[in-house]
Design an enzyme around this catalytic site. Structure first.
Site, PDB file in Angstrom:
ATOM      1  CB  SER A 581      -1.015  -0.078   1.096  1.00  0.00           C
ATOM      2  OG  SER A 581      -1.828   1.059   0.935  1.00  0.00           O
ATOM      3  CG  ASP A 667      -6.748  -2.417  -3.586  1.00  0.00           C
ATOM      4  OD1 ASP A 667      -7.723  -1.301  -2.975  1.00  0.00           O
ATOM      5  OD2 ASP A 667      -5.748  -2.674  -3.248  1.00  0.00           O
ATOM      6  CG  HIS A 702      -6.307  -2.395   0.257  1.00  0.00           C
ATOM      7  ND1 HIS A 702      -5.356  -1.660  -0.701  1.00  0.00           N
ATOM      8  CD2 HIS A 702      -5.791  -1.773   1.354  1.00  0.00           C
ATOM      9  CE1 HIS A 702      -4.583  -0.854  -0.228  1.00  0.00           C
ATOM     10  NE2 HIS A 702      -4.712  -1.079   1.134  1.00  0.00           N
TER      11      HIS A 702
END
Length: 740
Positions: A581, A667, A702
């Site tokens: 991320s 995501d 995600h």
């Protein structure tokens, strides 16, 4: 569009990566034009885009095919160390013990409860029932079986559950695509039947009102920002649901919870720099929402209303004149005055060495979460005399290890205990009940309720965790957690892996990880770099790694890598990097800055095209990022600074190492298009011959895919890629799974 293969001089087939066509798109801001050849890959409805992504998967499968035996071995090690039929420690709420079970061969948890006893014996009544794996307790009820709910669905995740105070209704929110939009249903636990009330497209978080007549939930806007808290009256059409509060500022996040004593609905509105709390009293006939401290005061705070000796008080955890935050007590009447004229009572004073993370109350005690010497810990004190010279001294549960994490895991407001979670790098997760201090037992007491079992002959003494310090270029000392198998010798021959995140004031706290053992058992020295931008050393540590100081995050990581290379533990040519991320942005940045220092880089759901995303306020969550990175739309300095480190825009002609970008099609936080564009540009520019691959989960969000076995295989893929690149595929003598 498919991936093809060529033959080398020996006749061996060599996979050829898919080449996306170039369709120039111009982006102009502050007099500067950037030409993006791959922005067209953003159209996820396009059959051509989907075909390209599938070709990327085919290419990475071909390139990494030889890693399949290693992936399978790591998967089996994870599986072999995990007690697949297990359960959580029951926690008591409103006369019931709630817990979850997991079963061998099943992907998802089963949520259960059993009736609690009220005998008048406090110790007995708050001792969790002895629940055994696979053995049903008399009177046990199944609230939600995730395996049944997930049957025939491509994805399954629970985004929130709630039970009415009387225990008759159970609300749960389910996501079946990975996009973090949930469908809420309500089950009548007396009959097992579902109510006709179904609410679509809600966000995380569900709560019943104390009377059980209303259900509160959150809704996101088109940019995926939670902006409304709504109330649904049971038995009425969803179209009639009322908006309790709507937040129109695109840079502010909205959430809610019930106060600890459940007299208020607490609305939390904020960004990383300031916030606002609004309260709704359930017994207020006007149902008016009141503001505690206006956001215009630019105070970052949390507020908890409660009764102290039957008098209404507001507990404030805030940064007013206290960069590391402090805890104060305020009378509601004071909060009606201008801020400069208000008088608050200090409960926990400010300290340059202690970061106050939060505070809450039970019926008898104050609970404070702090961070000291990088370690998260818990302190409690009785409510009598709070905020006065007669205030009781804090009591802190004592633990044996140097590097650990202890946090509050929730408790019932009336409980004589609080539930604590504890873990360290080589101590599996433990659940304690901490008996709150009393005059008879002033130090309280720790009751170990469970230590998560680790199978396969695991012995924590086979591994070593130490705290080391790297020195940054500006002289700043960077804390490192260095993990290794005890058999690794300090002879500069081992392989090394550096992991980092360094954003949003998130701390990479000590925690046990079964999957990580598979790397340590292969002789990899695993370094967690606690770099600036995180929260390990207080608010300054965070602020020195955001906005116009963001590059400190990247240079700290490189300096941590240099420490490892010079430590005597590893061969400098055998170091890899890992991050996800915002840590994926970190991976992209260090790949551009110092590609020669790494044999491989794995970037998980990487935020590698941040400027494009943050420049478009209509993209998911982009406006919320301005407080972290700066607002490049209005600020030319922020634009120029971000452009100078944006991974996608700074790919250069240099020999890049092996790189794997791991992402998910659905995501909603870091869109798949960012790594898809990045890998194309990397392949265009690299002067080396190492493969650059993208692995995309076509049905994940995600956090990747949803089932635990699938998640284990994803982790095995990442670790096998790293171990293969580092030539650390063989287990150390005596390491690995053993017979219990």
């Amino acid at each position: 569009m498919t991936s093809t293969s060529l033959q080398d001089s020996t006749g061996t087939a060599v996979p050829v990566p898919p080449v996306a066509k170039k369709i120039p798109t111009e982006r102009t801001h502050h007099g500067e034009t950037f030409v993006d050849n791959y922005e067209w890959l953003r159209d996820k409805e396009s059959a051509e885009v989907v075909e390209h992504l599938r070709a990327e998967n085919a290419y990475q499968e071909a390139v990494t095919a030889h890693q399949e035996p290693l992936r399978e071995a790591i998967f089996q090690e994870i599986k072999g160390r995990t007690q697949e039929t297990d359960l959580s420690v029951p926690h008591r709420k409103d006369g019931w013990w709630y817990f979850s079970r997991s079963a061998e061969g099943k992907e998802y948890g089963i949520h259960c409860r059993v009736k609690a006893q009220d005998t008048g014996d406090t110790v007995a009544d708050w001792t969790p029932p002895a629940v055994e794996p696979g053995v049903e307790i008399p009177g046990e009820e199944i609230l939600l079986d995730g395996n049944v709910e997930a049957e025939g669905k491509p994805f399954f995740s629970v985004g929130g559950t709630a039970v009415t105070v009387d225990g008759t209704l159970y609300a749960y929110a389910v996501d079946n695509s990975g996009d973090e939009r949930f469908t809420l249903r309500i089950k009548d636990l007396r009959t097992g039947e579902l109510l006709p009330d179904v609410i679509e497209n809600i966000f995380y978080g569900v709560s019943f009102s104390p009377d059980g007549q209303r259900l509160f939930y959150t809704v996101v806007d088109d940019s995926w920002r939670p902006y409304q808290v709504k109330a649904h009256v049971l038995g009425t059409p969803v179209a009639e649901d009322t908006v309790v509060y709507q937040e129109d500022d695109a840079a502010m996040w909205l959430g809610f919870e019930l106060s600890a004593d459940r007299r208020h609905l607490v609305l939390g509105i904020g960004c990383s720099e300031y916030s606002e709390t609004r309260l709704l009293r359930f017994d207020d006939p006007e149902q008016a929402v009141t503001t505690v401290i206006s956001r215009n005061e630019r105070v970052l705070y949390e507020a908890e209303p409660f009764l102290l000796d039957s008098v209404e008080k507001i507990l404030l955890t805030h940064n007013r004149g206290a960069i590391n935050s402090m805890v104060s007590l305020a009378d509601p009447a004071e909060l009606k005055k201008p801020l400069a004229e208000q008088t608050w009572q200090t409960v926990v004073d400010h300290s340059d060495d202690v970061r106050v993370n939060g505070a809450g109350v039970t019926a008898t005690h104050l609970i404070v979460s702090i961070r000291k010497d990088t370690i998260e810990r818990v302190q409690v004190m009785g409510l009598p005399g709070l905020g006065t010279p007669a205030q009781q001294a804090p009591v802190e549960p004592a633990f044996d290890e140097e590097l650990y994490t202890a946090g509050v895991g929730g408790s019932d407001y009336e409980a004589p205990v609080i539930r604590l979670g504890y873990t360290s790098y080589f101590t599996p997760s433990r659940i304690y009940d901490f008996v709150l201090p009393t005059p008879e037992q002033p130090a309280g007491g720790l009751l170990l309720r469970k230590e998560s079992p680790v199978l396969g002959g695991y012995d924590g003494s086979d591994y070593v965790a130490t705290r080391e310090w790297a020195t940054a270029g500006d002289g700043t000392r960077i804390p490192l957690s260095v993990l290794r198998h005890k058999a690794v010798k300090q002879d500069s021959t081992a392989a090394g892996l550096v992991y980092g995140y360094g954003s949003y004031e998130m701390s990479m706290d000590p925690g046990f990880g079964i999957a990580r053992l598979s790397l340590l058992d292969r002789g990899v020295v695993f370094v967690i770099a606690h770099i600036r931008g995180g929260g390990e050393l207080g608010r300054h540590w965070y602020e020195d790694g955001k906005k116009l100081t963001k590059k400190n995050t990247f240079t700290d990581f490189v300096d941590a890598t240099d420490w490892l290379a010079n430590s005597g533990w590893v061969d400098p040519a055998r170091i890899a990097a890992l991050g996800g991320s915002a840590g994926g942005l970190l991976m992209g940045a260090v790949a551009n800055m110092a590609p020669e220092k790494y044999a491989a880089i794995v970037a998980q759901v990487p935020f590698v095209d941040p400027l494009t995303s943050i420049l478009d306020p209509d993209l998911p969550l982009s406006a919320l990022e301005w407080e972290e990175w700066g607002n490049p739309i209005t600020d030319p300095l922020a634009y120029a600074y971000m452009k100078s480190y944006s991974p996608y825009e700074n790919v250069r002609e240099v020999a890049y190492p092996k790189i794997a970008a791991v992402t998910s099609f659905n995501d909603t936080r870091v869109l798949y298009v960012e790594p898809a564009k990045w890998v194309q540009e990397l392949r265009n520019k690299t002067t080396g011959s190492e493969p650059i691959v993208m692995k995309i989960e076509m049905e994940g969000g995600h956090g990747g895919a949803s089932g635990r076995y699938v998640q284990w295989r994803e982790r095995a893929w990442d670790y096998a890629f790293i171990a293969d690149a580092l030539e650390a595929t063989e287990l150390l003598p005596g390491a690995g799974l053993k017979q219990d």
